[in-house]
Motif scaffolding. Structure first.
Motif, PDB file in Angstrom:
ATOM      1  N   VAL A   1      47.055  52.796  -1.955  1.00 26.15           N
ATOM      2  CA  VAL A   1      47.423  53.980  -2.732  1.00 26.15           C
ATOM      3  C   VAL A   1      48.323  53.594  -3.906  1.00 26.15           C
ATOM      4  O   VAL A   1      48.159  54.098  -5.021  1.00 26.15           O
ATOM      5  CB  VAL A   1      48.119  55.019  -1.831  1.00 26.15           C
ATOM      6  CG1 VAL A   1      48.617  56.205  -2.652  1.00 26.15           C
ATOM      7  CG2 VAL A   1      47.170  55.512  -0.744  1.00 26.15           C
TER       8      VAL A   1
ATOM      9  N   GLY B   1      49.728  55.523  -7.021  1.00 27.62           N
ATOM     10  CA  GLY B   1      50.494  56.408  -6.154  1.00 27.62           C
ATOM     11  C   GLY B   1      51.837  55.813  -5.778  1.00 27.62           C
ATOM     12  O   GLY B   1      52.118  54.633  -6.039  1.00 27.62           O
TER      13      GLY B   1
ATOM     14  N   SER C   1      50.681  61.384  -2.641  1.00 26.22           N
ATOM     15  CA  SER C   1      50.434  60.002  -2.217  1.00 26.22           C
ATOM     16  C   SER C   1      50.496  59.872  -0.699  1.00 26.22           C
ATOM     17  O   SER C   1      49.708  59.137  -0.093  1.00 26.22           O
ATOM     18  CB  SER C   1      51.456  59.064  -2.860  1.00 26.22           C
ATOM     19  OG  SER C   1      51.341  59.075  -4.263  1.00 26.22           O
TER      20      SER C   1
END
Length: 326
Positions: free
Chosen positions: A155, A160, A181
């Motif tokens: 991520v 993120g 996220s």
């Protein structure tokens, strides 16, 4: 457990999230309750109100939750030491996140009043950081930490902001970061085999770089408190190593704001390296006792969250002399 020589006892203290409305009521009128008034004087907050009458929403607020939980743990510790002399000289202490401050007081590294000052400053600073940069946290069950770390890294690689904040047991960890996220990482964790994901209602990304704005304010208070040698080591969250009062706790506690809590390693250090044979959880709930059962099942466990549990401590444990690290 070696009854002849007394238990090799570890005191462990839970952190934010363990609090419950009315959690102080069973302890009112007991000798240790005087600490509540003292904490109110030092902090400038009505701690008795928090412990007796604050509702769930009030206690969810970071500064309230941290101060109330810390002070109650100190009340319980005072009572515990009357019932269990070994608690006055444990082999080691440790605390989960906020609980680390209670552990430092229990080990004689910082005084009670300084502990109140630190916890008040920490709660205020973290609440301000949450307001400036809201976040989310979620418990992930059934997935090894390295798998969850991989999902979080994926991520982050896509822009993120999410990290593994608490390494609680071999099959339990906590995600922390920006809300979207955390949700994305939770989805990836499910694909990798996680059995369950549970949101934590905190409103902030604790133990991640998003807490960095809290460091300067906490650091100012840390600079003013007195660090003592203490009589037991405290296993630090940031690296799971036993540290004495002579170590640089000011930098350790500042780093703790943004670093993951390495609780699995901490329990293993207490059980395997320091050879503790009894964990006593001091504070509301029984979260740490449950984690210890999964991490080090060979170690005996006690929970002390209400006065009625004090007489239930087995007589051989109560009567054994205190021991300390050689």
């Amino acid at each position: 457990m070696n009854d002849m020589n007394g238990p090799r006892l570890a005191l462990v203290f839970p952190g934010q999230g363990a609090q419950q409305p009315g959690m102080g009521r069973p302890w009112t009128g007991r000798p240790g309750w005087f600490l509540v008034e003292r904490a109110s004087e030092v902090s400038g907050r009505d701690v008795q109100e928090l412990l007796l009458r604050a509702d769930e929403q009030q206690l969810r607020r970071t500064d309230n939750a941290q101060l109330a939980t810390f002070v109650l743990e100190m009340v319980i510790l005072t009572e515990l030491r009357q019932a269990l002399p070994a608690a006055g000289r444990p082999i080691v202490c440790a605390g989960h996140s906020l609980g680390e401050y209670a552990a430092l007081v229990a080990a004689g590294v910082i005084g009670f009043a300084d502990g109140v000052r630190l916890v008040t400053a920490r709660g205020d600073a973290m609440r301000a950081a949450c307001a400036a940069r809201p976040g989310a946290m979620a418990v992930v069950l059934g997935l090894p930490a390295d798998e969850l770390e991989g999902a979080a890294a994926e991520v982050r690689d896509s822009g993120g902001q999410v990290w593994v904040a608490n390494l609680n047991s071999p099959q339990q960890a906590v995600l922390s970061g920006e809300e979207a996220s955390v949700a994305r990482c939770a989805e990836l964790a499910g694909r990798r085999g996680a059995t369950r994901v549970v949101s934590i209602p905190v409103g902030g990304a604790f133990h991640t770089p998003l807490m960095a704005p809290a460091a300067p304010s906490l650091g100012e208070t840390l600079a003013r408190i007195e660090l003592l040698h203490g009589f037991a080591p405290v296993v630090a969250n940031v690296d799971a190593r036993p540290r004495r009062g002579t170590d640089d706790w000011r930098s350790v506690l500042t780093e703790q704001l943004t670093a993951p809590v390495r609780w699995t390693e901490s329990v293993r250090v207490m059980a395997d390296e320091l050879h503790c044979d009894l964990f006593v959880e001091v504070g509301p709930g029984r979260t740490l006792t449950g984690l210890a059962r999964r991490i080090a099942p060979q170690v005996s466990r006690l929970t002390v969250s209400e006065p009625g549990q004090l007489p239930a401590i087995p007589a051989p444990v109560r009567q054994a002399p205190a021991r300390s690290v050689a």
